[in-house]
Every structure is written in C-alpha cells, then in structure tokens.
Design a protein around this motif. Structure first.
Motif: not given
Length: 149
Positions: A88-89, A132-142, A144-148
C-alpha cells in the motif's frame, strides 16, 4: 505452493531449539526476519540512513502471525519462501512459509505487516519510488495491481 516470491536459505542452530530438540516457536519469526533482511541487504538496504540505498529505513512490524504446521526437529538448513501480498501507500504485507530444504514440508506459514515510518515523527510515511521498484519482484501477480494504493 504460491507462485512467485523468493526462497532464502536460513540456518537453525542448536541454541534455537527447545528442551525437546524442536525449533522454539519464537525462532520461526526470527528466521523470517533473517531471510527478509538478507534479501534487502543484498539490494543495498541498511538501517543506517547514510549507507542505505533506500530512503525507507524506519520500518516497523505492526503485526506478525505464524501458524505452526509441522515441528522442525534439530539444527540444519531450512528455506523461507516469502513474497509481498500487498504494498500500500505506507504499509506492506509479506506472506511467508518456512519449508524444508527439499521444499516438501511446510513447517510454518503466515504473514507480517510492515509500516514505513517517518524518521522525525515516527508516523506512517509513503514508501519511496526506489523501494517500490525494488519490491516489484516480490509482488504476487494479483498484488502488483495494488502497488500504487
């Protein structure tokens, strides 16, 4: 098995065991902390703001839940599989599993909620774009859409 995330090797030492020779319940959280810390340290994170590659250095654990499935007997190497379920934020939720070296046994699983804090006020603060950019590889595909959010 959850797709995505990282598998980080961790060591169980003799002093991590209880009187029965099993991994003490409090040590599962420690293994997860060590695994996540090792991952971020390789990316340049440091608790020292002067040395860290990221502005986000004051991260507090708000919640930690562990479900114990199968005891770990004795010292040796395990793997911690972890990923980010939601970023989240100002906070993020890691999912994790503590698994045997061959990945056949899930010893424990759960989640950990982190909050990014402003170092001056200790109030929640937005994550930096670099983190946020560095965390992208850890985000599950579902997730990833919540990252913003």
């Amino acid at each position: 098995m959850v797709d995505g995330g990282v598998l980080e090797p961790v060591q169980v030492y003799f002093d991590d065991l209880d009187a029965m020779g099993l991994l003490h319940n409090s040590r599962y959280a420690l293994l997860v902390e060590r695994a996540i810390g090792a991952y971020w340290n390789r990316l340049g994170w440091s608790a020292d703001p002067a040395r860290s590659a990221f502005k986000d250095v004051f991260l507090a654990v708000r919640e930690f839940k562990v479900t114990y499935n199968v005891p770990v007997a004795g010292a040796g190497e395990l793997l911690v599989h972890f990923w980010i379920e939601r970023l989240g934020r100002t906070s993020g939720v890691y999912g994790f599993r503590v698994v045997s070296g061959d990945r056949a046994v899930v010893h424990a699983e759960g989640y950990r909620v982190n909050v990014n804090l402003d170092p001056a006020t200790f109030r929640p603060a937005p994550f930096s774009d670099e983190l946020r950019t560095a965390a992208e590889p850890l985000l599950l595909p579902a997730a990833a859409s919540l990252s913003g959010t």
